[in-house]
Design a protein around this motif. Structure first.
Motif, PDB file in Angstrom:
ATOM      1  N   ALA A 188       0.826  -1.213   0.000  1.00  0.00           N
ATOM      2  CA  ALA A 188       0.000   0.000   0.000  1.00  0.00           C
ATOM      3  C   ALA A 188       0.856   1.257   0.000  1.00  0.00           C
ATOM      4  O   ALA A 188       0.585   2.215  -0.740  1.00  0.00           O
ATOM      5  CB  ALA A 188      -0.928  -0.014   1.210  1.00  0.00           C
ATOM      6  N   LEU A 189       1.889   1.282   0.820  1.00  0.00           N
ATOM      7  CA  LEU A 189       2.737   2.470   0.915  1.00  0.00           C
ATOM      8  C   LEU A 189       3.552   2.673  -0.359  1.00  0.00           C
ATOM      9  O   LEU A 189       3.725   3.813  -0.825  1.00  0.00           O
ATOM     10  CB  LEU A 189       3.655   2.354   2.135  1.00  0.00           C
ATOM     11  N   ALA A 190       4.036   1.586  -0.949  1.00  0.00           N
ATOM     12  CA  ALA A 190       4.775   1.715  -2.199  1.00  0.00           C
ATOM     13  C   ALA A 190       3.876   2.206  -3.319  1.00  0.00           C
ATOM     14  O   ALA A 190       4.258   3.072  -4.119  1.00  0.00           O
ATOM     15  CB  ALA A 190       5.406   0.375  -2.571  1.00  0.00           C
ATOM     16  N   ALA A 191       2.662   1.668  -3.389  1.00  0.00           N
ATOM     17  CA  ALA A 191       1.728   2.089  -4.432  1.00  0.00           C
ATOM     18  C   ALA A 191       1.411   3.572  -4.335  1.00  0.00           C
ATOM     19  O   ALA A 191       1.235   4.259  -5.355  1.00  0.00           O
ATOM     20  CB  ALA A 191       0.442   1.266  -4.336  1.00  0.00           C
ATOM     21  N   GLN A 192       1.363   4.089  -3.109  1.00  0.00           N
ATOM     22  CA  GLN A 192       1.055   5.500  -2.892  1.00  0.00           C
ATOM     23  C   GLN A 192       2.276   6.407  -3.035  1.00  0.00           C
ATOM     24  O   GLN A 192       2.153   7.622  -2.929  1.00  0.00           O
ATOM     25  CB  GLN A 192       0.450   5.676  -1.506  1.00  0.00           C
ATOM     26  N   GLY A 193       3.446   5.850  -3.275  1.00  0.00           N
ATOM     27  CA  GLY A 193       4.626   6.672  -3.518  1.00  0.00           C
ATOM     28  C   GLY A 193       5.478   6.952  -2.305  1.00  0.00           C
ATOM     29  O   GLY A 193       6.424   7.751  -2.387  1.00  0.00           O
ATOM     30  N   PHE A 194       5.208   6.290  -1.174  1.00  0.00           N
ATOM     31  CA  PHE A 194       5.983   6.570   0.033  1.00  0.00           C
ATOM     32  C   PHE A 194       7.356   5.899   0.029  1.00  0.00           C
ATOM     33  O   PHE A 194       8.153   6.143   0.931  1.00  0.00           O
ATOM     34  CB  PHE A 194       5.202   6.144   1.274  1.00  0.00           C
ATOM     35  N   THR A 195       7.630   5.051  -0.961  1.00  0.00           N
ATOM     36  CA  THR A 195       8.958   4.449  -1.069  1.00  0.00           C
ATOM     37  C   THR A 195       9.743   5.003  -2.244  1.00  0.00           C
ATOM     38  O   THR A 195      10.866   4.564  -2.488  1.00  0.00           O
ATOM     39  CB  THR A 195       8.851   2.914  -1.195  1.00  0.00           C
ATOM     40  N   ASP A 196       9.169   5.940  -2.984  1.00  0.00           N
ATOM     41  CA  ASP A 196       9.904   6.559  -4.092  1.00  0.00           C
ATOM     42  C   ASP A 196      11.049   7.399  -3.542  1.00  0.00           C
ATOM     43  O   ASP A 196      10.967   7.947  -2.437  1.00  0.00           O
ATOM     44  CB  ASP A 196       8.972   7.431  -4.934  1.00  0.00           C
ATOM     45  N   ARG A 197      12.080   7.535  -4.341  1.00  0.00           N
ATOM     46  CA  ARG A 197      13.249   8.301  -3.916  1.00  0.00           C
ATOM     47  C   ARG A 197      12.884   9.773  -3.711  1.00  0.00           C
ATOM     48  O   ARG A 197      12.285  10.403  -4.594  1.00  0.00           O
ATOM     49  CB  ARG A 197      14.364   8.172  -4.947  1.00  0.00           C
ATOM     50  N   ARG A 245       8.268  17.841 -12.190  1.00  0.00           N
ATOM     51  CA  ARG A 245       8.246  16.423 -12.532  1.00  0.00           C
ATOM     52  C   ARG A 245       8.060  15.550 -11.291  1.00  0.00           C
ATOM     53  O   ARG A 245       7.465  14.467 -11.367  1.00  0.00           O
ATOM     54  CB  ARG A 245       9.520  16.035 -13.283  1.00  0.00           C
ATOM     55  N   HIS A 246       8.552  16.016 -10.170  1.00  0.00           N
ATOM     56  CA  HIS A 246       8.372  15.250  -8.941  1.00  0.00           C
ATOM     57  C   HIS A 246       6.911  15.293  -8.481  1.00  0.00           C
ATOM     58  O   HIS A 246       6.380  14.286  -7.985  1.00  0.00           O
ATOM     59  CB  HIS A 246       9.284  15.796  -7.849  1.00  0.00           C
ATOM     60  N   VAL A 247       6.274  16.459  -8.628  1.00  0.00           N
ATOM     61  CA  VAL A 247       4.855  16.552  -8.272  1.00  0.00           C
ATOM     62  C   VAL A 247       4.028  15.688  -9.221  1.00  0.00           C
ATOM     63  O   VAL A 247       3.066  15.034  -8.805  1.00  0.00           O
ATOM     64  CB  VAL A 247       4.385  18.014  -8.291  1.00  0.00           C
ATOM     65  N   ARG A 248       4.411  15.671 -10.500  1.00  0.00           N
ATOM     66  CA  ARG A 248       3.734  14.787 -11.454  1.00  0.00           C
ATOM     67  C   ARG A 248       3.836  13.330 -11.005  1.00  0.00           C
ATOM     68  O   ARG A 248       2.890  12.552 -11.144  1.00  0.00           O
ATOM     69  CB  ARG A 248       4.364  14.913 -12.850  1.00  0.00           C
ATOM     70  N   ARG A 249       4.998  12.971 -10.497  1.00  0.00           N
ATOM     71  CA  ARG A 249       5.195  11.595 -10.042  1.00  0.00           C
ATOM     72  C   ARG A 249       4.242  11.261  -8.896  1.00  0.00           C
ATOM     73  O   ARG A 249       3.681  10.159  -8.838  1.00  0.00           O
ATOM     74  CB  ARG A 249       6.645  11.395  -9.598  1.00  0.00           C
ATOM     75  N   VAL A 250       4.050  12.217  -7.993  1.00  0.00           N
ATOM     76  CA  VAL A 250       3.089  12.007  -6.902  1.00  0.00           C
ATOM     77  C   VAL A 250       1.694  11.781  -7.469  1.00  0.00           C
ATOM     78  O   VAL A 250       0.980  10.851  -7.054  1.00  0.00           O
ATOM     79  CB  VAL A 250       3.108  13.198  -5.923  1.00  0.00           C
ATOM     80  N   LEU A 251       1.276  12.611  -8.424  1.00  0.00           N
ATOM     81  CA  LEU A 251      -0.054  12.464  -9.016  1.00  0.00           C
ATOM     82  C   LEU A 251      -0.185  11.144  -9.752  1.00  0.00           C
ATOM     83  O   LEU A 251      -1.261  10.527  -9.764  1.00  0.00           O
ATOM     84  CB  LEU A 251      -0.343  13.625  -9.960  1.00  0.00           C
ATOM     85  N   ALA A 252       0.906  10.694 -10.380  1.00  0.00           N
ATOM     86  CA  ALA A 252       0.861   9.406 -11.057  1.00  0.00           C
ATOM     87  C   ALA A 252       0.633   8.276 -10.063  1.00  0.00           C
ATOM     88  O   ALA A 252       0.016   7.253 -10.393  1.00  0.00           O
ATOM     89  CB  ALA A 252       2.159   9.173 -11.834  1.00  0.00           C
ATOM     90  N   ARG A 253       1.112   8.454  -8.837  1.00  0.00           N
ATOM     91  CA  ARG A 253       0.905   7.452  -7.792  1.00  0.00           C
ATOM     92  C   ARG A 253      -0.495   7.533  -7.200  1.00  0.00           C
ATOM     93  O   ARG A 253      -1.182   6.533  -7.054  1.00  0.00           O
ATOM     94  CB  ARG A 253       1.943   7.642  -6.685  1.00  0.00           C
ATOM     95  N   THR A 254      -0.924   8.715  -6.821  1.00  0.00           N
ATOM     96  CA  THR A 254      -2.196   8.850  -6.104  1.00  0.00           C
ATOM     97  C   THR A 254      -3.401   8.863  -7.031  1.00  0.00           C
ATOM     98  O   THR A 254      -4.509   8.515  -6.612  1.00  0.00           O
ATOM     99  CB  THR A 254      -2.214  10.133  -5.256  1.00  0.00           C
ATOM    100  N   GLY A 255      -3.235   9.290  -8.280  1.00  0.00           N
ATOM    101  CA  GLY A 255      -4.335   9.341  -9.225  1.00  0.00           C
ATOM    102  C   GLY A 255      -5.171  10.593  -9.150  1.00  0.00           C
ATOM    103  O   GLY A 255      -5.738  11.034 -10.153  1.00  0.00           O
ATOM    104  N   LEU A 256      -5.272  11.220  -7.986  1.00  0.00           N
ATOM    105  CA  LEU A 256      -6.006  12.462  -7.780  1.00  0.00           C
ATOM    106  C   LEU A 256      -5.680  12.973  -6.389  1.00  0.00           C
ATOM    107  O   LEU A 256      -5.054  12.272  -5.591  1.00  0.00           O
ATOM    108  CB  LEU A 256      -7.514  12.276  -7.941  1.00  0.00           C
TER     109      LEU A 256
END
Length: 416
Positions: A18-27, A36-47
């Motif tokens: 769950a945490l990885a899917a939500q981006g909490f393990t991304d570098r 681009r980093h904020v885009r990466r967050v949106l790509a993880r959370t979807g909205l």
């Protein structure tokens, strides 16, 4: 490094999925976070959920902070309200910022006519007003609801605990729900500024074909499944507030296609569904505050099952009945929610107030002890205050963790 996935998950594996899917393990960015980093967050959370409460910070800004650390909120503003527009406001989970490419998948809702009662009544009983409002925005927009009303004075009705909408405002919200107007920006008072879609969205978004509802449900469940990693049916449906039958059919179709894998999760009663591309990190190194409106926290039953963390936002609870405080943020350390703090930003004094602090009982031999939690939370509170532009953190005076956290705050950088 990840572990091989099986059709049975331990509770620890499910949390890490769950945490990885939500981006909490991304570098975490080594330097200043960029767009681009904020885009990466949106790509993880979807909205991202929007909420008007600003006791600490607007809700839609907090998920990126939790995953990236201190970042410039203007990055998200530009994505949402400036060209080239990447996000748009709509009723997705609740009021949300949604990637523009999902606009076609939400048109079924725009065309459903299933808005709240008073909006539907206005559309049926006062169609001339609705047409007039749309014509005003088309001719003069972008405009706030107050600007549309202009000299049109109408008695206001109190139909909801938080809303005090005139007929004109209700008509605008009907048009917004129906997709006939959208949000161009927010003004300095955080009020929506409306305009017609053709002046907001990229032309290719508006020209994109509208999928059949079944196809839209499948796409939205797919986004939810990727963002959640592992979830039960109720949580896959709740992510975009989908109708039960439509979501259930979409889940079955994604299982048949191999995009979702039915799994048994340790301690879960409901059937779990694992996204086929989900991975289990061997460890999670997060140490961050999490918003009550973070997608990780949306479904409280899932939070309870994953973390053993019983959470309720108490903004609307009468003060004498609150257990933890008005605006309480969980603290994520590693792969556990280990504490919670009631916070308030005193911007005039430049102080982050911590009215109360509470610690969770250690769970398992590998769980951090209270001393380690206090040290990590103190460091995070100072970091969080700096991001908010506040110069000091006030020691807590209530809660079972108040004394220990106060000492850690003093050691980490002083208290107000």
């Amino acid at each position: 490094m990840t572990e091989t996935m099986t059709e049975t998950l331990s509770l620890t594996q499910a949390r890490r999925v769950a945490l990885a899917a939500q981006g909490f393990t991304d570098r975490v960015p080594a330097g200043v976070p960029e767009r681009r980093h904020v885009r990466r967050v949106l790509a993880r959370t979807g909205l991202l959920q929007i909420d008007s409460v600003n006791v600490v910070q607007r809700a839609h800004y907090l998920p990126a902070y939790s995953r990236l650390g201190p970042y410039a909120t203007d990055l998200l503003d530009r994505m949402a309200y400036r060209r080239p527009r990447e996000l748009f406001e709509y009723w997705a989970h609740e009021a949300s910022l949604v990637p523009v490419h999902l606009h076609p998948a939400l048109r079924w809702r725009m065309r459903s006519g299933a808005a709240w009662g008073r909006m539907v009544r206005i559309s049926r009983e006062q169609p001339d007003l609705v047409r007039w409002v749309l014509d005003e925005i088309r001719a003069k927009g972008p405009m706030t609801a107050g600007e549309v009303e202009g000299d049109l004075v109408q008695p206001r009705r109190k139909d909801h605990w938080g809303w005090n909408w005139s007929d004109t405002k209700t008509a605008i919200e009907w048009l917004f729900y129906s997709g006939e107007v959208s949000v161009a920006r927010r003004n300095s008072s955080f009020a929506r500024v409306y305009d017609v879609p053709e002046r907001i969205f990229p032309s290719e978004v508006l020209a994109a074909p509208t999928p059949e509802p079944a196809d839209a449900f499948r796409e939205l469940v797919r986004v939810a499944a990727r963002a959640l990693g592992v979830a039960a049916e109720a949580e896959l449906r709740d992510y975009f507030r989908l109708p039960l039958d439509g979501a259930r059919t979409a889940i079955a179709e994604l299982v048949e296609a191999g995009e979702l894998v039915p799994v048994r999760v340790e301690g879960w009663i409901p059937q779990g569904y694992l996204h086929a591309e989900a991975r289990v990190p061997r460890r999670v190194s997060a140490a961050t505050l999490v918003s009550p409106f973070d997608p990780l926290m949306w479904e409280r039953a899932r939070v309870q099952r994953l973390f053993g963390f019983n959470y309720r936002i108490e903004i609307y609870v009468p003060p004498p009945q609150r257990l933890y405080g008005y605006y309480v943020l969980p603290f994520l350390l590693g792969d556990r929610l280990v504490a919670r703090v009631d916070l308030k930003a005193d911007r005039k004094a430049g102080v982050l107030q911590v009215p109360a602090a509470w610690v969770e009982p250690p769970a398992g031999r590998a769980a951090p002890g209270p001393g380690a939690v206090a040290e990590a939370l103190a460091a995070e509170l100072h970091r969080f205050a700096g991001w908010l532009g506040l110069s000091a953190v006030e020691a807590p005076h209530r809660g079972d963790f108040a004394d220990q956290l106060a000492k850690a705050l003093a050691s980490a950088g002083g208290v107000a």
